[in-house]
Motif scaffolding. Structure first.
Motif, short mmCIF file in Angstrom:
data_model
loop_
_atom_site.label_atom_id
_atom_site.label_comp_id
_atom_site.label_asym_id
_atom_site.label_seq_id
_atom_site.Cartn_x
_atom_site.Cartn_y
_atom_site.Cartn_z
N PHE A 40 0.85 -1.19 0.00
CA PHE A 40 0.00 0.00 0.00
C PHE A 40 0.89 1.24 0.00
CE2 PHE A 40 -4.21 1.48 1.97
CZ PHE A 40 -3.92 2.82 1.83
N GLN A 188 -0.73 -0.48 9.56
CA GLN A 188 -0.56 0.95 9.27
C GLN A 188 0.93 1.32 9.34
OE1 GLN A 188 -2.46 3.39 8.27
NE2 GLN A 188 -1.18 5.16 8.71
N ILE A 191 2.46 0.45 6.22
CA ILE A 191 2.15 1.43 5.16
C ILE A 191 3.16 2.57 5.23
CG2 ILE A 191 0.47 3.15 4.33
CD1 ILE A 191 -1.79 1.43 5.30
N THR A 192 3.42 3.05 6.45
CA THR A 192 4.32 4.20 6.59
C THR A 192 5.74 3.83 6.17
OG1 THR A 192 4.88 3.77 8.91
CG2 THR A 192 2.97 5.16 8.52
N ILE A 195 5.92 3.83 2.40
CA ILE A 195 6.05 5.18 1.82
C ILE A 195 7.51 5.65 1.95
CG2 ILE A 195 5.30 7.60 1.99
CD1 ILE A 195 2.64 6.63 3.15
N GLN A 323 -11.20 9.58 6.93
CA GLN A 323 -9.74 9.44 7.12
C GLN A 323 -8.99 10.19 6.00
OE1 GLN A 323 -7.18 6.65 5.62
NE2 GLN A 323 -6.36 5.93 7.58
N GLN A 324 -9.49 10.03 4.78
CA GLN A 324 -8.83 10.73 3.67
C GLN A 324 -9.05 12.25 3.75
OE1 GLN A 324 -6.72 9.40 1.23
NE2 GLN A 324 -6.76 7.79 2.76
N ILE A 328 -4.39 14.27 5.13
CA ILE A 328 -3.04 13.76 5.34
C ILE A 328 -2.28 13.59 4.02
CG2 ILE A 328 -3.67 11.28 5.35
CD1 ILE A 328 -1.10 12.96 7.66
N ASN A 329 -3.00 13.13 3.00
CA ASN A 329 -2.29 12.90 1.74
C ASN A 329 -2.00 14.19 0.99
OD1 ASN A 329 -1.79 10.17 1.89
ND2 ASN A 329 -3.90 9.70 1.33
N PHE A 332 1.47 14.42 2.02
CA PHE A 332 2.39 13.48 1.38
C PHE A 332 2.48 13.67 -0.13
CE2 PHE A 332 1.44 11.00 5.33
CZ PHE A 332 2.68 11.26 5.88
N ASN A 359 5.97 10.41 10.23
CA ASN A 359 4.88 9.44 10.10
C ASN A 359 5.30 8.06 10.62
OD1 ASN A 359 2.30 8.74 9.23
ND2 ASN A 359 2.99 8.20 7.17
N PHE A 428 -2.25 12.35 13.27
CA PHE A 428 -2.89 11.39 12.37
C PHE A 428 -2.32 9.99 12.58
CE2 PHE A 428 -2.80 8.89 8.48
CZ PHE A 428 -4.11 8.95 8.04
N GLY A 433 -4.93 7.27 11.38
CA GLY A 433 -4.20 6.37 10.48
C GLY A 433 -4.54 4.93 10.79
N TRP A 437 -8.57 1.77 10.03
CA TRP A 437 -8.46 0.39 9.52
C TRP A 437 -8.93 -0.61 10.56
CZ3 TRP A 437 -8.16 0.17 4.56
CH2 TRP A 437 -7.49 1.17 3.86
N ASN A 460 -11.77 4.32 0.77
CA ASN A 460 -10.47 4.94 1.06
C ASN A 460 -9.77 5.31 -0.25
OD1 ASN A 460 -7.38 4.59 1.23
ND2 ASN A 460 -7.93 4.85 3.38
N ASN A 464 -8.91 8.93 -1.78
CA ASN A 464 -7.48 9.11 -2.00
C ASN A 464 -7.26 9.69 -3.40
OD1 ASN A 464 -4.74 8.50 -2.57
ND2 ASN A 464 -4.74 6.93 -0.99
C1 BGC Z 1 -4.01 6.13 4.60
C2 BGC Z 1 -3.17 6.55 3.43
C3 BGC Z 1 -2.05 7.43 3.92
C4 BGC Z 1 -1.25 6.72 4.99
C5 BGC Z 1 -0.22 7.62 5.59
C6 BGC Z 1 -3.14 5.38 5.57
O1 BGC Z 1 -3.88 4.92 6.65
O2 BGC Z 1 -5.10 5.33 4.19
O3 BGC Z 1 -3.95 7.19 2.47
O4 BGC Z 1 -1.19 7.79 2.87
O5 BGC Z 1 -2.10 6.24 6.02
O6 BGC Z 1 0.51 6.97 6.58
#
Ligand code: BGC
Length: 565
Positions: A40, A188, A191-192, A195, A323-324, A328-329, A332, A359, A428, A433, A437, A460, A464
């Motif tokens: 993700f 989560q 995910i970070t 990124i 959440q979106q 937050i995005n 990013f 993050n 967040f 964040g 979920w 989501n 996004n």
């Molecule tokens: C969000 C993503 C976001 C990410 C940032 C996720 O929970 O769904 O859209 O980029 O968190 O850490």
């Protein structure tokens, strides 16, 4: 007969025995699935950097490199800067297309994955997602032009949709109640990290003048697919899936593996009986007779009733939307341009490194917070904190942080803005964040869970995508943009006020309960009273399973049973 095949299941009347104790190995099995978050994060993270790479731009625009076109001039000469700004750049429509096509794939992937996970199982659906993702990855790696890249990204997105929805479903269904929130928060965290990794890899290859510049960042993703696919092939299926399928012997075997107990132990019997009894109960309220009927079931009941399927589906979809809409995005995806406009940090990589590091480093606090403070409470306080941080950024920005010829920015003001943006990211990362979920994995009854999680995940990705597409038009310094500048944080802050109200009025507290107990709690409370609810009876007792054991179909002593024993 310890370790033997299970032929009957006896339930319990004791609310404290509805979940078997768990071994360390079993914890590790559950935690592994969190690795799916890497996909993700990485997949949303690499494209932005690649679009700015010289080699990639040359390939897409057929223009000469700036240093070849203007030999002897430096990158700071105005003519070179103008060339980079107006000519040596991938066209805006192409940028939008390759970026947003991923979300289109993930949107449909997540919805369809919910369906598939009910037919072939959660685990196999995730493995299938890895396979689809690899096909998309091959096309993207091989691409030298727009068409193949777009098709590859659409297919890869489809795979990511499968993975992002079903990993949540799988983890929520197999994790022990005490750590379920923390484990999904681990997703989560991944995910970070995804990124962050994407940013680092792109930074490492951006100055190459060969296809490696974009092929390396894309190809690295095969590693994630291999690790997740192979790992899951060795893990057990979700016992709740087998209960839904009516394969109770397989459910017993799978449950034994995820708890690390013998299949015929009393603990496993009690937990299995509770899952079966809850499923029977749910089926008696909303029977599902056909394929369309099972989709319709997601939207039945009154919206005013906290336990109706309709209310839960709307809750999941709106939860992910909000959440979106925390914005937050925006940070990013658009942070680089925004910080550059502030005129304080000029190196784009440094900017994304700061925001992605904050993050990554703050997310682990949520592991403890979701279990100790609870999902509902952190969502409420997280939204409140983001309102404060974003309004502060907006106020400083509109008063002292602007960088215009007649109103130069005050460096201390821009430093303060960056600090509050980082505090906003931390707010967040520790609340909305992970908790968004966690909640969507917990609120649905087994009858509609896979579709509910799929629809919520699709929401989501939908939002996004919308944010990715509209933000440049809100802030960029271009003729057709709204040129909101720092004022955009008033907008995100305002939306966080709505998130606050949404969490306060609509999100129930689910910490410390089994998924079946969540079902009962939703029937007996409102979101605002849910925190005080305590389990007081079991579904097995209600169905008399404690007195009248349930006969299972003759269990085969499968490989799984042997391993469990
Ligand atoms: C969000 C993503 C976001 C990410 C940032 C996720 O929970 O769904 O859209 O980029 O968190 O850490």
């Amino acid at each position: 007969m310890p370790g033997g095949a299970v032929t009957t299941v006896t339930g319990t009347t004791d609310v404290n025995r509805v979940e078997a104790p768990v071994t360390v190995r079993a914890y590790l099995i559950v935690a592994f699935a969190a690795f799916g978050g890497i996909f993700f994060g990485y997949d949303t993270g690499w494209m932005g950097g690649v679009l700015g790479m010289d080699y990639f731009i040359k390939q897409y625009t057929n223009q000469e490199y700036p240093d070849v076109k203007f030999p002897g001039l430096s990158k700071d000469d105005q003519i070179v800067k103008d060339y980079r700004k107006s000519t040596f750049v991938v066209a805006q429509w192409q940028q939008s297309l390759v970026t947003s096509i991923l979300s289109a794939g993930t949107f449909f992937g997540a919805i369809i994955a919910g369906d598939v996970a009910d037919f072939i199982g959660r685990r196999v659906t995730i493995i299938l997602g890895c396979g689809i993702f690899c096909i998309g990855g091959i096309l993207q790696t091989a691409s030298t032009g727009l068409a193949v890249m777009v098709v590859g990204r659409l297919i890869a997105g489809f795979g990511v949709g499968f993975i992002s929805a079903i990993v949540i479903l799988y983890m929520s269904e197999i994790a022990p109640k005490k750590v379920r929130g923390a484990i999904v928060a681990g997703y989560q965290f991944c995910i970070t990290i995804g990124i962050l990794l994407a940013n680092c890899v792109v930074y490492g290859t951006q100055s190459r003048r060969d296809t490696g510049s974009y092929r390396i960042p894309i190809a690295i993703q095969f590693l994630w697919a291999l690790i997740l696919g192979i790992g899951l092939a060795l893990l057990p299926e979700s016992p709740r899936f087998w209960v839904k399928k009516g394969k109770l012997d397989k459910a017993a075997t799978a449950l034994a593996r995820v708890r690390g107990q013998p299949a015929d132990s009393d603990y496993i019997q009690d937990e299995l009986a509770e899952i079966i009894a809850n499923h029977e109960y749910e089926m008696s309220i909303v029977p599902q007779t056909s394929y369309l009927g099972s989709w319709k079931a997601c939207f039945t009941g009154k919206i005013s009733s906290p336990s109706s399927n309709l209310r839960r589906t709307v809750l999941g979809i709106v939860m992910q939307m909000m959440q979106q809409l925390t914005g937050i995005n925006f940070i990013f995806y658009f942070g680089t341009v925004f910080f550059q406009q502030l005129g304080t940090i000029s190196d784009p990589f440094m900017i994304s490194l700061v925001t992605t590091l904050v993050n990554v480093l703050t997310t682990p606090f949520s592991f403890v917070m979701v279990e100790k403070i609870g999902r509902r409470t952190i969502l409420i306080w997280g939204a409140a904190a983001m309102v404060i941080m974003q309004f502060i950024v907006a106020i400083i920005g509109t008063t002292a942080g602007r960088d215009t010829p007649d109103h130069p920015a005050n460096p201390n003001a821009t430093r303060a803005m960056i600090a509050f943006i980082c505090l906003n990211i931390a707010s967040f990362a520790t609340t909305w964040g992970p908790a968004a979920w966690i909640v969507i994995g917990e609120i649905f009854p087994l009858t509609i869970r896979s579709r509910g999680v799929g629809l919520s995940t699709a929401s989501n990705w939908f939002w996004n995508c919308i944010i990715g597409v509209i933000t440049p038009y809100l802030v960029a310094d271009q003729p057709n943009s709204a040129k909101l500048g720092s004022n955009v944080f008033f907008m995100w802050g305002g939306l966080c006020c709505i998130s606050f109200l949404f969490a306060y009025f609509f999100v129930p507290e689910t910490k410390g309960l089994t998924l079946e107990q969540v079902d009962k709690m939703l029937e007996e409370t409102t979101p605002r009273t849910s925190r005080k609810w305590k389990p007081h009876s079991t579904f097995a007792a209600d169905l008399n399973l404690a007195e009248k054991p349930l006969e299972l179909p003759v269990a085969q002593e499968t490989q799984e049973t042997k391993t469990a024993a």
